[in-house]
Enzyme design. Structure first.
Site, PDB file in Angstrom:
ATOM      1  N   ARG A  99      -5.211   1.699  12.438  1.00  0.00           N
ATOM      2  CA  ARG A  99      -5.101   0.283  12.828  1.00  0.00           C
ATOM      3  C   ARG A  99      -4.795   0.098  14.316  1.00  0.00           C
ATOM      4  O   ARG A  99      -4.033   0.839  14.913  1.00  0.00           O
ATOM      5  CB  ARG A  99      -3.960  -0.350  12.024  1.00  0.00           C
ATOM      6  CG  ARG A  99      -3.574  -1.729  12.538  1.00  0.00           C
ATOM      7  CD  ARG A  99      -2.635  -2.426  11.633  1.00  0.00           C
ATOM      8  NE  ARG A  99      -1.400  -1.699  11.418  1.00  0.00           N
ATOM      9  CZ  ARG A  99      -0.487  -2.062  10.528  1.00  0.00           C
ATOM     10  NH1 ARG A  99      -0.684  -3.120   9.773  1.00  0.00           N
ATOM     11  NH2 ARG A  99       0.611  -1.369  10.387  1.00  0.00           N
TER      12      ARG A  99
ATOM     13  N   ARG B  84      11.354  -9.683   1.340  1.00  0.00           N
ATOM     14  CA  ARG B  84      11.211  -8.255   1.061  1.00  0.00           C
ATOM     15  C   ARG B  84      12.356  -7.707   0.245  1.00  0.00           C
ATOM     16  O   ARG B  84      12.354  -6.517  -0.065  1.00  0.00           O
ATOM     17  CB  ARG B  84      11.212  -7.524   2.401  1.00  0.00           C
ATOM     18  CG  ARG B  84       9.861  -7.051   2.857  1.00  0.00           C
ATOM     19  CD  ARG B  84      10.081  -6.516   4.260  1.00  0.00           C
ATOM     20  NE  ARG B  84       9.194  -5.482   4.625  1.00  0.00           N
ATOM     21  CZ  ARG B  84       8.113  -5.668   5.396  1.00  0.00           C
ATOM     22  NH1 ARG B  84       7.756  -6.851   5.788  1.00  0.00           N
ATOM     23  NH2 ARG B  84       7.388  -4.646   5.736  1.00  0.00           N
TER      24      ARG B  84
ATOM     25  N   ARG C 235       8.310   3.465   4.945  1.00  0.00           N
ATOM     26  CA  ARG C 235       8.038   2.045   4.684  1.00  0.00           C
ATOM     27  C   ARG C 235       7.571   1.843   3.247  1.00  0.00           C
ATOM     28  O   ARG C 235       7.938   0.865   2.592  1.00  0.00           O
ATOM     29  CB  ARG C 235       7.000   1.524   5.683  1.00  0.00           C
ATOM     30  CG  ARG C 235       7.609   1.313   7.086  1.00  0.00           C
ATOM     31  CD  ARG C 235       6.585   1.344   8.202  1.00  0.00           C
ATOM     32  NE  ARG C 235       5.525   0.368   8.058  1.00  0.00           N
ATOM     33  CZ  ARG C 235       4.378   0.405   8.736  1.00  0.00           C
ATOM     34  NH1 ARG C 235       4.152   1.376   9.619  1.00  0.00           N
ATOM     35  NH2 ARG C 235       3.471  -0.514   8.543  1.00  0.00           N
TER      36      ARG C 235
ATOM     37  N   ARG D 211       0.866   0.199  16.908  1.00  0.00           N
ATOM     38  CA  ARG D 211       2.293   0.017  16.644  1.00  0.00           C
ATOM     39  C   ARG D 211       3.030   1.357  16.640  1.00  0.00           C
ATOM     40  O   ARG D 211       2.521   2.329  16.094  1.00  0.00           O
ATOM     41  CB  ARG D 211       2.481  -0.671  15.277  1.00  0.00           C
ATOM     42  CG  ARG D 211       2.262  -2.161  15.359  1.00  0.00           C
ATOM     43  CD  ARG D 211       2.187  -2.849  14.027  1.00  0.00           C
ATOM     44  NE  ARG D 211       3.131  -2.420  13.013  1.00  0.00           N
ATOM     45  CZ  ARG D 211       3.201  -2.965  11.797  1.00  0.00           C
ATOM     46  NH1 ARG D 211       2.387  -3.966  11.466  1.00  0.00           N
ATOM     47  NH2 ARG D 211       4.054  -2.518  10.910  1.00  0.00           N
TER      48      ARG D 211
HETATM   49  P1  AP5 Z   1      -3.028  -5.047   7.705  1.00  0.00           P
HETATM   50  O1  AP5 Z   1      -3.622  -6.352   7.312  1.00  0.00           O
HETATM   51  O2  AP5 Z   1      -2.565  -4.882   9.109  1.00  0.00           O
HETATM   52  O3  AP5 Z   1      -1.889  -4.630   6.662  1.00  0.00           O
HETATM   53  P2  AP5 Z   1      -0.466  -5.277   6.361  1.00  0.00           P
HETATM   54  O4  AP5 Z   1      -0.355  -5.465   4.887  1.00  0.00           O
HETATM   55  O5  AP5 Z   1      -0.217  -6.463   7.229  1.00  0.00           O
HETATM   56  O6  AP5 Z   1       0.434  -4.023   6.742  1.00  0.00           O
HETATM   57  P3  AP5 Z   1       1.700  -3.895   7.686  1.00  0.00           P
HETATM   58  O7  AP5 Z   1       1.758  -2.457   8.091  1.00  0.00           O
HETATM   59  O8  AP5 Z   1       1.705  -4.928   8.757  1.00  0.00           O
HETATM   60  O9  AP5 Z   1       2.823  -4.181   6.667  1.00  0.00           O
HETATM   61  P4  AP5 Z   1       4.284  -3.834   6.781  1.00  0.00           P
HETATM   62  O10 AP5 Z   1       4.781  -4.616   5.650  1.00  0.00           O
HETATM   63  O11 AP5 Z   1       4.607  -2.387   6.763  1.00  0.00           O
HETATM   64  O12 AP5 Z   1       4.672  -4.255   8.288  1.00  0.00           O
HETATM   65  P5  AP5 Z   1       5.433  -5.517   8.884  1.00  0.00           P
HETATM   66  O13 AP5 Z   1       4.858  -5.819  10.200  1.00  0.00           O
HETATM   67  O14 AP5 Z   1       5.496  -6.594   7.870  1.00  0.00           O
HETATM   68  O15 AP5 Z   1      -4.115  -3.901   7.362  1.00  0.00           O
HETATM   69  C1  AP5 Z   1      -3.900  -2.548   7.746  1.00  0.00           C
HETATM   70  C2  AP5 Z   1      -5.208  -1.964   8.306  1.00  0.00           C
HETATM   71  O16 AP5 Z   1      -6.164  -1.858   7.253  1.00  0.00           O
HETATM   72  C3  AP5 Z   1      -5.866  -2.824   9.396  1.00  0.00           C
HETATM   73  O17 AP5 Z   1      -6.383  -1.986  10.387  1.00  0.00           O
HETATM   74  C4  AP5 Z   1      -6.988  -3.576   8.667  1.00  0.00           C
HETATM   75  O18 AP5 Z   1      -8.103  -3.807   9.522  1.00  0.00           O
HETATM   76  C5  AP5 Z   1      -7.346  -2.606   7.535  1.00  0.00           C
HETATM   77  N1  AP5 Z   1      -7.683  -3.323   6.304  1.00  0.00           N
HETATM   78  C6  AP5 Z   1      -7.077  -4.444   5.800  1.00  0.00           C
HETATM   79  N2  AP5 Z   1      -7.636  -4.813   4.632  1.00  0.00           N
HETATM   80  C7  AP5 Z   1      -8.611  -3.888   4.375  1.00  0.00           C
HETATM   81  C8  AP5 Z   1      -9.557  -3.717   3.307  1.00  0.00           C
HETATM   82  N3  AP5 Z   1      -9.603  -4.578   2.265  1.00  0.00           N
HETATM   83  N4  AP5 Z   1     -10.410  -2.658   3.374  1.00  0.00           N
HETATM   84  C9  AP5 Z   1     -10.350  -1.783   4.435  1.00  0.00           C
HETATM   85  N5  AP5 Z   1      -9.514  -1.913   5.474  1.00  0.00           N
HETATM   86  C10 AP5 Z   1      -8.638  -2.938   5.449  1.00  0.00           C
HETATM   87  O19 AP5 Z   1       6.897  -4.931   9.072  1.00  0.00           O
HETATM   88  C11 AP5 Z   1       7.181  -3.947  10.031  1.00  0.00           C
HETATM   89  C12 AP5 Z   1       8.664  -3.638  10.038  1.00  0.00           C
HETATM   90  O20 AP5 Z   1       9.412  -4.803  10.419  1.00  0.00           O
HETATM   91  C13 AP5 Z   1       9.279  -3.227   8.687  1.00  0.00           C
HETATM   92  O21 AP5 Z   1       9.107  -1.850   8.443  1.00  0.00           O
HETATM   93  C14 AP5 Z   1      10.751  -3.630   8.899  1.00  0.00           C
HETATM   94  O22 AP5 Z   1      11.425  -2.706   9.688  1.00  0.00           O
HETATM   95  C15 AP5 Z   1      10.635  -4.928   9.690  1.00  0.00           C
HETATM   96  N6  AP5 Z   1      10.539  -6.120   8.827  1.00  0.00           N
HETATM   97  C16 AP5 Z   1       9.486  -7.004   8.766  1.00  0.00           C
HETATM   98  N7  AP5 Z   1       9.721  -7.976   7.876  1.00  0.00           N
HETATM   99  C17 AP5 Z   1      10.952  -7.708   7.346  1.00  0.00           C
HETATM  100  C18 AP5 Z   1      11.745  -8.349   6.341  1.00  0.00           C
HETATM  101  N8  AP5 Z   1      11.315  -9.462   5.707  1.00  0.00           N
HETATM  102  N9  AP5 Z   1      12.954  -7.797   6.038  1.00  0.00           N
HETATM  103  C19 AP5 Z   1      13.392  -6.688   6.667  1.00  0.00           C
HETATM  104  N10 AP5 Z   1      12.696  -6.022   7.620  1.00  0.00           N
HETATM  105  C20 AP5 Z   1      11.484  -6.540   7.955  1.00  0.00           C
HETATM  106 MG    MG Z   2       1.076  -6.856   8.855  1.00  0.00          MG
END
Ligand code: AP5
Ligand code: MG
Length: 215
Positions: free
Chosen positions: A127, A88, A172, A161
């Site tokens: 979600r 990221r 975000r 969440r």
């Molecule tokens: P979903 O598939 O859940 O989306 P996603 O891209 O996985 O979104 P996230 O919110 O998980 O991404 P994020 O990057 O903010 O969170 P993360 O957990 O990585 O889809 C979303 C919804 O839409 C679902 O309900 C699904 O059913 C629906 N949907 C999907 N596709 C669709 C379509 N085509 N049409 C219609 N509906 C659809 O990170 C969380 C936190 O963790 C960050 O903010 C940070 O604090 C920390 N973190 C995580 N990784 C790192 C890192 N590498 N470095 C630093 N901090 C980090």
């Molecule tokens: Mg995700």
């Protein structure tokens, strides 16, 4: 095969990674999921990450690259990996190169899910996931086949969440624009970036990713 799914919050990274796990036997390494597990277990990493995640900001590069290295060490060399939400930042991209190189792996594809930001708040605030197995759902776009029962494991408890509220989602998205989108040129220079229309329905996005990965 090792691939990165890249895209802003709600782009569908987790949804598509779960499909690839089910259909291709790959392993999903989601730093978000691993950090949430650490928060729940109350580990030292979880204690450091909790407030940062709830604010929608990024956890330190050292922490996330550390957990990715540990997770890679648990896999056999031939297991294909989907990196979901990692890297990221530019330092994380550099660490990933080192982590893969040290383990004789290489990066095959970076798939960018292109989405319209206005749709993301709606996706994220609708979600929820199965509390037992983590399968993902949406109030309107992906409901269980039988209301209140998980398609995957039959569980009946679901959760949302704490960072899935509109204000945190905006932070975000800003973090994504400022720190994550700028790493794409690193991979473009290597000729491994493909773009998919993430606004299409879930099956169509999965089909487009399947075309890129082949076989
Ligand atoms: P979903 O598939 O859940 O989306 P996603 O891209 O996985 O979104 P996230 O919110 O998980 O991404 P994020 O990057 O903010 O969170 P993360 O957990 O990585 O889809 C979303 C919804 O839409 C679902 O309900 C699904 O059913 C629906 N949907 C999907 N596709 C669709 C379509 N085509 N049409 C219609 N509906 C659809 O990170 C969380 C936190 O963790 C960050 O903010 C940070 O604090 C920390 N973190 C995580 N990784 C790192 C890192 N590498 N470095 C630093 N901090 C980090
Ligand atoms: Mg995700």
């Amino acid at each position: 095969m090792n691939i990165i799914l890249l895209g802003p919050p709600g782009a569908g990274k987790g949804t598509q990674a779960q499909r690839l796990v089910a259909e291709r036997g790959m392993v999903q390494l989601s730093t978000g999921d691993m950090l949430r597990a650490a928060v729940k277990a109350g580990t030292p990493t979880g204690l450091k990450a909790k407030a940062v995640m709830e604010a929608g900001e990024l956890v330190s590069d050292e922490i996330v690259s550390g957990i990715i290295g540990e997770a890679l060490d648990k896999l056999s060399p031939e297991t294909g990996v989907i990196f979901d939400g990692y890297p990221r930042t530019a330092p994380q991209a550099e660490s990933l190169d080192a982590l893969l190189g040290e383990r004789g792996r290489q990066l095959d594809h970076v798939i960018e899910l292109e989405v319209d930001e206005d749709a993301l708040v709606d996706r994220i605030t609708g979600r929820y996931t199965c509390a037992t197995c983590g399968a993902g759902y949406h109030d309107r776009y992906k409901q269980p086949k039988v209301a209140g029962v998980c398609d995957t494991c039959g569980g009946t408890e679901f959760k949302r969440r704490p960072d899935d509220n509109e204000e945190t989602v905006r932070t975000r998205m800003a973090e994504y624009r400022a720190k994550t989108a700028p790493i794409l040129p690193i991979y473009e220079a290597r000729g491994i970036v493909s773009r998919v229309d993430g606004m299409a329905d879930i099956d169509a996005v999965a089909a487009a990713i399947g075309d890129i990965l082949g076989g």
